[in-house]
Design a protein around this motif. Structure first.
Motif, PDB file in Angstrom:
ATOM      1  N   LEU A 302       0.843  -1.190   0.000  1.00  0.00           N
ATOM      2  CA  LEU A 302       0.000   0.000   0.000  1.00  0.00           C
ATOM      3  C   LEU A 302       0.874   1.235   0.000  1.00  0.00           C
ATOM      4  O   LEU A 302       1.541   1.554   0.983  1.00  0.00           O
ATOM      5  N   GLU A 303       0.919   1.915  -1.139  1.00  0.00           N
ATOM      6  CA  GLU A 303       1.681   3.146  -1.272  1.00  0.00           C
ATOM      7  C   GLU A 303       0.726   4.275  -1.634  1.00  0.00           C
ATOM      8  O   GLU A 303      -0.224   4.084  -2.396  1.00  0.00           O
ATOM      9  N   SER A 304       0.984   5.469  -1.089  1.00  0.00           N
ATOM     10  CA  SER A 304       0.090   6.583  -1.355  1.00  0.00           C
ATOM     11  C   SER A 304       0.779   7.908  -1.054  1.00  0.00           C
ATOM     12  O   SER A 304       1.695   7.973  -0.240  1.00  0.00           O
ATOM     13  N   PHE A 305       0.305   8.948  -1.713  1.00  0.00           N
ATOM     14  CA  PHE A 305       0.709  10.302  -1.352  1.00  0.00           C
ATOM     15  C   PHE A 305      -0.101  10.810  -0.167  1.00  0.00           C
ATOM     16  O   PHE A 305       0.086  11.939   0.283  1.00  0.00           O
ATOM     17  N   GLY A 306      -1.018   9.997   0.326  1.00  0.00           N
ATOM     18  CA  GLY A 306      -1.772  10.347   1.520  1.00  0.00           C
ATOM     19  C   GLY A 306      -3.068  11.083   1.260  1.00  0.00           C
ATOM     20  O   GLY A 306      -3.703  11.569   2.191  1.00  0.00           O
ATOM     21  N   PHE A 307      -3.461  11.159  -0.008  1.00  0.00           N
ATOM     22  CA  PHE A 307      -4.733  11.820  -0.324  1.00  0.00           C
ATOM     23  C   PHE A 307      -5.287  11.250  -1.623  1.00  0.00           C
ATOM     24  O   PHE A 307      -4.592  10.581  -2.386  1.00  0.00           O
ATOM     25  N   ALA A 308      -6.576  11.513  -1.854  1.00  0.00           N
ATOM     26  CA  ALA A 308      -7.208  11.167  -3.122  1.00  0.00           C
ATOM     27  C   ALA A 308      -8.040  12.358  -3.578  1.00  0.00           C
ATOM     28  O   ALA A 308      -8.503  13.149  -2.760  1.00  0.00           O
ATOM     29  N   TYR A 309      -8.193  12.481  -4.876  1.00  0.00           N
ATOM     30  CA  TYR A 309      -9.006  13.566  -5.407  1.00  0.00           C
ATOM     31  C   TYR A 309      -9.880  13.044  -6.534  1.00  0.00           C
ATOM     32  O   TYR A 309      -9.596  12.024  -7.156  1.00  0.00           O
ATOM     33  N   ARG A 310     -10.981  13.727  -6.743  1.00  0.00           N
ATOM     34  CA  ARG A 310     -11.826  13.452  -7.907  1.00  0.00           C
ATOM     35  C   ARG A 310     -12.300  14.780  -8.487  1.00  0.00           C
ATOM     36  O   ARG A 310     -12.169  15.833  -7.842  1.00  0.00           O
ATOM     37  N   PHE A 311     -12.826  14.729  -9.686  1.00  0.00           N
ATOM     38  CA  PHE A 311     -13.265  15.940 -10.356  1.00  0.00           C
ATOM     39  C   PHE A 311     -14.736  16.197 -10.052  1.00  0.00           C
ATOM     40  O   PHE A 311     -15.599  15.364 -10.327  1.00  0.00           O
ATOM     41  N   VAL A 312     -14.998  17.352  -9.454  1.00  0.00           N
ATOM     42  CA  VAL A 312     -16.350  17.782  -9.111  1.00  0.00           C
ATOM     43  C   VAL A 312     -16.614  19.100  -9.829  1.00  0.00           C
ATOM     44  O   VAL A 312     -15.877  20.075  -9.620  1.00  0.00           O
ATOM     45  N   ASP A 313     -17.618  19.104 -10.704  1.00  0.00           N
ATOM     46  CA  ASP A 313     -17.877  20.301 -11.530  1.00  0.00           C
ATOM     47  C   ASP A 313     -16.622  20.742 -12.255  1.00  0.00           C
ATOM     48  O   ASP A 313     -16.303  21.935 -12.351  1.00  0.00           O
ATOM     49  N   GLN A 314     -15.863  19.754 -12.740  1.00  0.00           N
ATOM     50  CA  GLN A 314     -14.658  19.954 -13.542  1.00  0.00           C
ATOM     51  C   GLN A 314     -13.512  20.606 -12.773  1.00  0.00           C
ATOM     52  O   GLN A 314     -12.563  21.125 -13.368  1.00  0.00           O
ATOM     53  N   LYS A 315     -13.598  20.547 -11.449  1.00  0.00           N
ATOM     54  CA  LYS A 315     -12.500  20.988 -10.595  1.00  0.00           C
ATOM     55  C   LYS A 315     -11.948  19.789  -9.838  1.00  0.00           C
ATOM     56  O   LYS A 315     -12.703  18.920  -9.401  1.00  0.00           O
ATOM     57  N   ALA A 316     -10.623  19.733  -9.674  1.00  0.00           N
ATOM     58  CA  ALA A 316      -9.985  18.626  -8.942  1.00  0.00           C
ATOM     59  C   ALA A 316     -10.052  18.934  -7.448  1.00  0.00           C
ATOM     60  O   ALA A 316      -9.392  19.861  -6.970  1.00  0.00           O
ATOM     61  N   MET A 317     -10.853  18.179  -6.715  1.00  0.00           N
ATOM     62  CA  MET A 317     -11.081  18.440  -5.300  1.00  0.00           C
ATOM     63  C   MET A 317     -10.523  17.302  -4.444  1.00  0.00           C
ATOM     64  O   MET A 317     -10.711  16.118  -4.769  1.00  0.00           O
ATOM     65  N   VAL A 318      -9.857  17.648  -3.344  1.00  0.00           N
ATOM     66  CA  VAL A 318      -9.378  16.639  -2.400  1.00  0.00           C
ATOM     67  C   VAL A 318     -10.587  16.060  -1.671  1.00  0.00           C
ATOM     68  O   VAL A 318     -11.350  16.795  -1.040  1.00  0.00           O
ATOM     69  N   VAL A 319     -10.768  14.730  -1.758  1.00  0.00           N
ATOM     70  CA  VAL A 319     -11.963  14.098  -1.186  1.00  0.00           C
ATOM     71  C   VAL A 319     -11.630  13.073  -0.107  1.00  0.00           C
ATOM     72  O   VAL A 319     -12.529  12.573   0.566  1.00  0.00           O
ATOM     73  N   LEU A 320     -10.335  12.765   0.059  1.00  0.00           N
ATOM     74  CA  LEU A 320      -9.962  11.757   1.058  1.00  0.00           C
ATOM     75  C   LEU A 320      -8.539  12.019   1.534  1.00  0.00           C
ATOM     76  O   LEU A 320      -7.668  12.390   0.738  1.00  0.00           O
TER      77      LEU A 320
END
Length: 388
Positions: A302-320
């Motif tokens: 399990l490797e990660s940068f420590g966050f996840a993002y998704r596109f909301v209304d065409q903006k990249a938002m941190v969601v986790l």
């Protein structure tokens, strides 16, 4: 599992409470050859196939975790009739009332399905649009044939006679119980608890159990806590919540022992493609069996940068976010750029490009510019390995 959190996990698991089992049992199938090979496109841990309906080609997700689904646009184009309406529950426990209909004919390569029951859904979220998902080949449709699947070779094969798929050399035979929509459910033992897992080719992850099945406070082993929205369902994302990753000493899946597996928690208990891609597997709905032959091994990492993002209304938002990690980002930060590549003012085509081809892929460190409460902030974030 080697998960980097390049993208928010996507899975589409649907539980449909239809008016009687007959809706999902109806239908016929015809094959031109004893074994039909279907061209599979396996991208971002999801399997897709091309189908033909009324002379037009569409892209469908091949998803054992759902009944057959068609988009609202297909339903309207074909002027189909409503059989009934019923509540449908997605993997995030969101519920909506949907139309149930019957599709006269669905052709996949040389296989013709007739009078197949289907759920009608909008399929309008950005993830559906980017992957061009027009519908789902679901378990009720699959159950009419035997299937042999090998993601590593982009191959799906189907037959009406199991003898055409010799099972000698398949080291595991799992029994399953089908839901009314025919979705397979296998019995697992994790942390000495009996847990039913949906066998779900519409889930990108490995093994996931519901949050209620894991008690982090009384856990004896290492775990990683996250907070936010780690996945989406058929009706969108759920509310932010705490979820966990942990590595038990052993896991039993349909009585077969597995070691060194990283387990995640969420709103549903699922077995997905990060696990299944290690195998060539056969699904037999006649005898309720799944045969598995391991063809590849992937390190449980399990490797990660420590966050996840998704596109909301065409903006990249941190969601986790990963908790306890000195993470400089916060939920709802808008990501303006990664490694000086702008994520601002994107059109849908650009959003889809970045959704499917993450900038941070294969990087050990990234520079992230975010907007937070009107301020622009710059951070350098290193990838970390968890649960070592």
């Amino acid at each position: 599992m080697k998960k980097h959190f390049f993208f928010v996990l996507i899975f589409i698991t649907i539980l449909a409470s239809a008016q009687g089992k007959r809706f999902f049992e109806n239908g016929e199938v015809e094959l031109k050859n004893p074994v039909e090979k279907i061209n599979l496109t396996y991208i971002n841990e999801l399997p897709f196939v091309k189908v033909n309906i009324n002379g037009k080609t569409y892209q469908f997700l091949f998803d054992t975790g759902a009944p057959t689904v068609i988009s609202t646009s297909i339903y309207n184009e074909l002027n189909l009739k409503r059989k009934h309406r019923s509540k449908v529950t997605d993997s995030k426990k969101n519920k909506q009332e949907q139309i149930f209909t019957e599709v006269p004919e669905i052709i996949i390569n040389q296989i013709t399905f007739k009078k197949i029951g289907a759920v009608v859904m909008d399929l309008k979220g950005i993830e559906f649009e980017c992957f061009k998902i027009d519908g789902i080949i679901g378990a009720n449709q699959m159950a009419k044939l035997f299937w042999r699947i090998n993601y590593s070779e982009n191959s799906i094969e189907a037959t009406q006679d199991l003898a055409n798929f010799p099972t000698e050399g398949y080291e595991a035979v799992w029994s399953f119980k089908p839901k009314p929509q025919k979705t397979p459910v296998i019995e697992a033992y994790i942390l000495d608890k009996k847990i039913n897992l949906t066998f779900d080719t519409g889930f990108t992850g490995t093994v996931r159990i519901s949050n209620q099945e894991y008690d982090a406070k009384n856990s004896k082993g290492k775990f990683v806590e996250t907070y936010g929205t780690a996945s989406i369902g058929a009706f969108g994302a759920g509310k932010p919540e705490s979820s966990y990753y942990f590595k038990p000493d052993k896991v039993f899946l349909a009585e077969q022992k597995f070691e060194n597996e990283i387990i995640s928690t969420g709103s549903s208990s699922l077995l997905g493609n990060e696990f299944l891609k290690k195998f060539r597997f056969i699904i037999d709905w006649e005898n309720n069996k799944i045969y598995l032959n391991k063809i590849k091994d992937y390190p449980s990492k399990l490797e990660s940068f420590g966050f996840a993002y998704r596109f909301v209304d065409q903006k990249a938002m941190v969601v986790l976010l990963f908790n306890g990690n000195d993470m400089p980002l916060k939920l709802d930060d808008e990501i303006l750029s990664i490694n000086n590549i702008s994520l601002e003012n994107l059109d849908k085509e650009s959003v889809c490009n970045y959704l499917q081809n993450r900038i941070e892929k294969n990087r050990d460190s990234i520079d992230v510019k975010v907007k937070r409460e009107g301020k622009v902030l710059d951070f350098t974030i290193a990838k970390k390995e968890y649960l070592k």
